[in-house]
Structure formats: C-alpha cells, structure tokens
Enzyme design. Structure first.
Site, PDB file in Angstrom:
ATOM      1  N   ASP A 120       9.344  -8.445  10.824  1.00 33.95           N
ATOM      2  CA  ASP A 120       9.483  -8.126  12.248  1.00 33.95           C
ATOM      3  C   ASP A 120       8.251  -8.427  13.071  1.00 33.95           C
ATOM      4  O   ASP A 120       8.241  -8.188  14.277  1.00 33.95           O
ATOM      5  CB  ASP A 120       9.848  -6.636  12.408  1.00 33.95           C
ATOM      6  CG  ASP A 120      11.267  -6.371  11.966  1.00 33.95           C
ATOM      7  OD1 ASP A 120      12.126  -7.219  12.231  1.00 33.95           O
ATOM      8  OD2 ASP A 120      11.511  -5.320  11.338  1.00 33.95           O
ATOM      9  N   HIS A 170       5.715  -2.528   4.219  1.00 29.65           N
ATOM     10  CA  HIS A 170       7.086  -2.684   3.724  1.00 29.65           C
ATOM     11  C   HIS A 170       7.239  -1.849   2.461  1.00 29.65           C
ATOM     12  O   HIS A 170       6.303  -1.761   1.661  1.00 29.65           O
ATOM     13  CB  HIS A 170       7.384  -4.165   3.423  1.00 29.65           C
ATOM     14  CG  HIS A 170       8.840  -4.437   3.314  1.00 29.65           C
ATOM     15  ND1 HIS A 170       9.545  -4.197   2.165  1.00 29.65           N
ATOM     16  CD2 HIS A 170       9.729  -4.883   4.233  1.00 29.65           C
ATOM     17  CE1 HIS A 170      10.820  -4.505   2.376  1.00 29.65           C
ATOM     18  NE2 HIS A 170      10.956  -4.917   3.619  1.00 29.65           N
TER      19      HIS A 170
HETATM   20  N1  ACO Z   1       0.699   1.315  10.146  1.00 28.26           N
HETATM   21  C1  ACO Z   1      -0.219   2.178   9.705  1.00 28.26           C
HETATM   22  N2  ACO Z   1      -0.122   2.820   8.530  1.00 28.26           N
HETATM   23  C2  ACO Z   1       0.949   2.574   7.780  1.00 28.26           C
HETATM   24  C3  ACO Z   1       1.937   1.675   8.171  1.00 28.26           C
HETATM   25  C4  ACO Z   1       1.780   1.035   9.414  1.00 28.26           C
HETATM   26  N3  ACO Z   1       2.688   0.166   9.848  1.00 28.26           N
HETATM   27  N4  ACO Z   1       2.888   1.618   7.225  1.00 28.26           N
HETATM   28  C5  ACO Z   1       2.516   2.453   6.268  1.00 28.26           C
HETATM   29  N5  ACO Z   1       1.347   3.022   6.596  1.00 28.26           N
HETATM   30  C6  ACO Z   1       0.572   3.955   5.763  1.00 28.26           C
HETATM   31  C7  ACO Z   1       1.021   5.393   5.961  1.00 28.26           C
HETATM   32  O1  ACO Z   1       0.295   6.028   6.974  1.00 28.26           O
HETATM   33  C8  ACO Z   1       0.749   5.966   4.603  1.00 28.26           C
HETATM   34  O2  ACO Z   1      -0.641   6.170   4.505  1.00 28.26           O
HETATM   35  P1  ACO Z   1      -1.309   7.319   3.586  1.00 28.26           P
HETATM   36  O3  ACO Z   1      -0.749   7.104   2.204  1.00 28.26           O
HETATM   37  O4  ACO Z   1      -2.762   7.012   3.714  1.00 28.26           O
HETATM   38  O5  ACO Z   1      -0.864   8.592   4.206  1.00 28.26           O
HETATM   39  C9  ACO Z   1       1.104   4.833   3.655  1.00 28.26           C
HETATM   40  O6  ACO Z   1       0.879   3.647   4.407  1.00 28.26           O
HETATM   41  C10 ACO Z   1       2.523   4.856   3.160  1.00 28.26           C
HETATM   42  O7  ACO Z   1       3.358   4.875   4.303  1.00 28.26           O
HETATM   43  P2  ACO Z   1       4.872   5.300   4.296  1.00 28.26           P
HETATM   44  O8  ACO Z   1       5.354   5.414   5.689  1.00 28.26           O
HETATM   45  O9  ACO Z   1       5.050   6.482   3.384  1.00 28.26           O
HETATM   46  O10 ACO Z   1       5.467   4.036   3.562  1.00 28.26           O
HETATM   47  P3  ACO Z   1       6.986   3.610   3.522  1.00 28.26           P
HETATM   48  O11 ACO Z   1       7.201   2.740   2.355  1.00 28.26           O
HETATM   49  O12 ACO Z   1       7.856   4.790   3.650  1.00 28.26           O
HETATM   50  O13 ACO Z   1       7.131   2.788   4.891  1.00 28.26           O
HETATM   51  C11 ACO Z   1       7.625   1.264   6.524  1.00 28.26           C
HETATM   52  C12 ACO Z   1       7.556   1.516   5.019  1.00 28.26           C
HETATM   53  C13 ACO Z   1       8.600   2.233   7.185  1.00 28.26           C
HETATM   54  C14 ACO Z   1       8.125  -0.139   6.764  1.00 28.26           C
HETATM   55  C15 ACO Z   1       6.212   1.440   7.142  1.00 28.26           C
HETATM   56  O14 ACO Z   1       5.305   0.541   6.563  1.00 28.26           O
HETATM   57  C16 ACO Z   1       6.219   1.347   8.651  1.00 28.26           C
HETATM   58  O15 ACO Z   1       6.497   2.326   9.350  1.00 28.26           O
HETATM   59  N6  ACO Z   1       5.942   0.133   9.213  1.00 28.26           N
HETATM   60  C17 ACO Z   1       5.977  -0.051  10.644  1.00 28.26           C
HETATM   61  C18 ACO Z   1       7.397  -0.236  11.107  1.00 28.26           C
HETATM   62  C19 ACO Z   1       7.942  -1.568  10.679  1.00 28.26           C
HETATM   63  O16 ACO Z   1       7.329  -2.604  10.870  1.00 28.26           O
HETATM   64  N7  ACO Z   1       9.183  -1.560  10.165  1.00 28.26           N
HETATM   65  C20 ACO Z   1       9.886  -2.764   9.743  1.00 28.26           C
HETATM   66  C21 ACO Z   1       9.938  -2.890   8.262  1.00 28.26           C
HETATM   67  S1  ACO Z   1      10.813  -4.349   7.763  1.00 28.26           S
HETATM   68  C22 ACO Z   1      12.428  -4.011   8.075  1.00 28.26           C
HETATM   69  O17 ACO Z   1      12.891  -2.908   7.976  1.00 28.26           O
HETATM   70  C23 ACO Z   1      13.296  -5.084   8.527  1.00 28.26           C
END
Ligand code: ACO
Length: 408
Positions: free
Chosen positions: A349, A293
C-alpha cells in the site's frame, strides 16, 4: 481444550488452502503455484481471475468465454447507479460499493440448497468482477465533479459513464475513469452532454493490469479471512462480500493506500518529507501507514514492482508523489531502525498510491480499486471455504469479572 492465546491469530495456521502461497522468507508470492512475477509478465488480470477461481490457467475457450462474460456484465442499469448516487455516500465510498452489492442481492432468490454455494460463489464473483469497475468509475466521476456537471437536465438524471464493450478489463476501467463530459448536438441542433471515454496508452493499460494482478489475492489476509468466516456459516455469497468489503476498508488493511496518499498530499513537496515524518513518527508517535506486514519482515515482493511503476508513471505525468514517497520511505525506515524495527518494510500500500494517482484514481477511492482486484481472490476463497465447509469458530480467553450475584 487447547489454551495458548494468539492475539490477532498471529502465527496461527487457521486452515488449508490451495489458492495462494506466500513465501515470506524469499519474498515471493504464488497463485496456484505460479509466481506472480511471471503472471504479470505473461497473463492478464482476466486470466488470473480464472486461475484463482478455477485452479488452472484458462484454455483459449475459457479465456474467450470469460472475456465475453465480463464484457456482457459490465453494463449496469441507470436505475442501479441512480440509487447509489441519490444516496450520496460521498464520504464513505466503500459503503456505496457495499450498497450496490446489497441492492443486487435483495433482488435475487436466496440459495435453495447449500450444494449450490460453490457454484454461486463463482457466478457472483464473475458478476461483481465485471460490474465493480463501472460502479467505481461512476462514483469517482460523481464524487469529483462539480455539482453542475453531475446532472443531465434533459433526462432529469445523472450523467453516467458507460463501459466500453470491447476493451480489456484494465483498459475499460481507465477508459471510463478518464472520460470527459462533452457537448454534442442533436439533429435538431439542441445541445446535450455526455461522458466520452478516453483510451489509455498501452503503458497505462499494462500498469493497471499489473496492479490488479498484484492485488488479486494474498492468502488469509484480514478481509479474506472475514469472508471465509462468513462463508463457513454457509451464508449466501452476497453476505460474504458485504463482510469482506467492511474488513478491507480499515486503515490497517486495504485502507492503508488511502492513508499513505493523504500523507503524500499533505507533504506536497519532497523537501518537506523528512521533517513531516519526524514530526508524525517521533513527536506524535503515529503509525507509519504503508509500512509493516504480518508476513513479510524483509521485503514485500509487490512493493518493488509498484515502486518501479509508480516512478515511471509519475515521471510521465509530472506528478511529485513518487519523489515524496521515496523521501518518506528513507526517513521512515531510518526512524524505525532507531527503534529497533528493521522488520517493517514498505508494503503493497505504500507505492500503489503513486500508481493509482497517476492513473487518475483519487485517494478516497483507492481502497475500492483494491476491492476491484481482490474480488478475484475472494471468489476463489469463498468457493474453497464452501467446499471445505468447516465452521470457523475460535475460542476466547475470558478476562472479565468472575461469576457474581446479580445486583443493579
Ligand atoms: N509503524 C510503526 N510501528 C509499527 C508499524 C508501523 N506501520 N507496524 C508495526 N509497528 C510496530 C508496532 O508498534 C509493534 O512495536 P513493538 O513490538 O515495539 O510494540 C510491532 O511493530 C508489531 O506491530 P503489530 O501491530 O503488533 O504488528 P502486526 O503484525 O499486527 O501488524 C500491520 C501488521 C497491521 C500491517 C502493521 O504493520 C501496520 O499497522 N501497518 C500500517 C498499516 C498498513 O500499512 N497496513 C497495510 C498492510 S498490507 C495490507 O493489508 C494490504
């Protein structure tokens, strides 16, 4: 001109708001100053809608007015539903919901002066809050029923589930959702079919109500910020809602519940979970849906509540989803930890699909139920943005070719 670049607006405070506070350090969530834990205990979703939209908990007279208004606007015409079902957006249910909004919008007079906008936001938000459950329940029935159940040959029309006129918002939705097609007889003995609703248990009603409250708002999340961007141009509320539905549908946002449910459905049995997760996360390097998140790095306060509800509902309905989810969570957190990520907890979620599925909501429609709840927050944010009235228009750091002479 300021120049630091914040990809994805990470860490940027992009405006003021008096609606929702996310305390990510303490993993707490407040609507208008009230802890969401207290709201789920002492208030209904209808009251939370009022609180978000108007800033204070409703007084008895407000509560009564809103309850009557939502009930009055629940019913939608057969023509409106027919138009959706005729278009058969079975593979894109969020577009069907957007189509419903757009169809209502084209029949309304445009806003005459921008002064009307805040008031229009509340009026439309209330209207859609009332109507979304009816639209979604019908889309689900239509989408999931075998074709022979879809048509009412006597009326040359679709079978339609109509709302109950007296149940709470949550109970009415479940009543429509769990309706069964039954055969009745007219006085002249000719048979006809209609959907007959089914009353939920009080536990199911409370579970639905709680889930709606937990999804009702979350400050400047992606869909709300998209909505606020549209509202900042003084676009009509209908346009703002269309923008926000699109942003919500993505798998990184409101579409993540559907993705998580697909995972559980693919796994089928808890004992298959660990291997499945290893294969996807390590071998195929996929993202773990339902984890991570932008704000919560330790714990999403909504997850624990949904986890408890999902556990209880799956037990009662003898569904395997909660046990599968637990195994997926364990293995996923272990793999993420090995990668140095102890900051990606299960989010809202991840366990909501266990609740939704046990209440009768198929995976494809879970993001729509998210929208059904988030309409409360969207209403409040649209109104607030119209009142603040500052155009949202950030800068980009141009990284393309330098100016060059024209040549084909
Ligand atoms: N699985 C694996 N790795 C992840 C995940 C994940 N779900 N989420 C983040 N990471 C990792 C990234 O690979 C990145 O790693 P690195 O720094 O080693 O390269 C780091 O964590 C940062 O990730 P970002 O995508 O830049 O983080 P951001 O804050 O932009 O993303 C998000 C937040 C979009 C929610 C992300 O965690 C994600 O894609 N989660 C899965 C989708 C999800 O569950 N979305 C619902 C969120 S709640 C809502 O919107 C209601």
């Amino acid at each position: 001109m300021p120049t630091p670049i914040a990809q994805g607006l990470k860490g940027i405070v992009a405006g003021e708001s008096k609606i929702t506070k996310v305390d990510w350090e303490k993993s707490a969530l407040y609507f208008r100053g009230y802890n969401v834990r207290e709201l789920i205990e002492y208030s209904s979703f209808e009251e939370v809608f009022w609180l978000l939209a108007h800033g204070e908990l409703p007084k008895p007279i407000n509560r009564e007015w809103l309850s009557q208004e939502l009930k009055r606007q629940r019913k939608i015409t057969n023509g409106e539903l027919r138009a959706l079902l005729d278009n058969a957006f079975i593979n894109q249910p969020m577009l069907a919901l957007a189509l419903f909004v757009a169809k209502r919008g084209v029949l309304r007079l445009p806003v005459q002066t921008t002064k009307e906008l805040p008031q229009r936001a509340t009026v439309l938000g209330t209207e859609l809050c009332a109507a979304f459950p009816t639209v979604i329940a019908n889309l689900i029935h239509w989408g999931c029923a075998p074709p022979r159940f879809r048509m009412d040959p006597t009326k040359n029309s679709y079978h339609i589930v109509q709302p109950h006129s007296d149940l709470s918002h949550a109970a009415n939705f479940l009543w429509m959702l769990n309706a069964k097609l039954v055969t009745k007889k007219r006085p002249d003995d000719t048979p006809y079919e209609l959907y007959e609703g089914e009353y939920p248990t009080s536990f199911e009603e409370k579970a639905m109500d709680t889930t709606l409250i937990l999804h009702a708002d979350h400050e400047f999340n992606a869909s709300t910020y998209a909505l606020r961007t549209a509202a900042s141009t003084q676009a009509d509320p209908f346009h703002c809602i269309l923008v926000t539905l699109g942003a919500l549908s993505g798998p990184k946002h409101g579409g993540a519940n559907e993705m998580a449910m697909h995972i559980f459905e693919d796994i089928r049995k808890p004992e298959r979970a660990a291997q499945w997760v290893v294969d996807r996360l390590i071998n195929k390097q996929e993202r773990a849906f339902g984890f991570g998140h932008r704000l919560y790095k330790k714990r999403d306060p909504r997850t624990q509540i949904l986890k408890r509800l999902g556990k209880e509902l799956c037990r009662r309905k003898h569904l395997p989803w909660y046990d599968i989810a637990r195994e997926v969570e364990k293995t996923t957190l272990a793999i993420l930890k090995q990668r140095g990520h102890e900051d990606l907890p299960a989010n809202v979620d991840f366990y909501s699909p266990c609740v939704f599925s046990a209440l009768g909501i198929p995976s494809q429609y879970m993001p729509l139920v998210f929208a059904m709840a988030r309409i409360a927050g969207w209403t409040a944010h649209m109104k607030e943005q119209y009142e603040q009235n500052t155009l949202i228009r950030p800068l980009s750091a141009y990284m393309g070719p330098a100016p060059r002479p024209y040549s084909k």
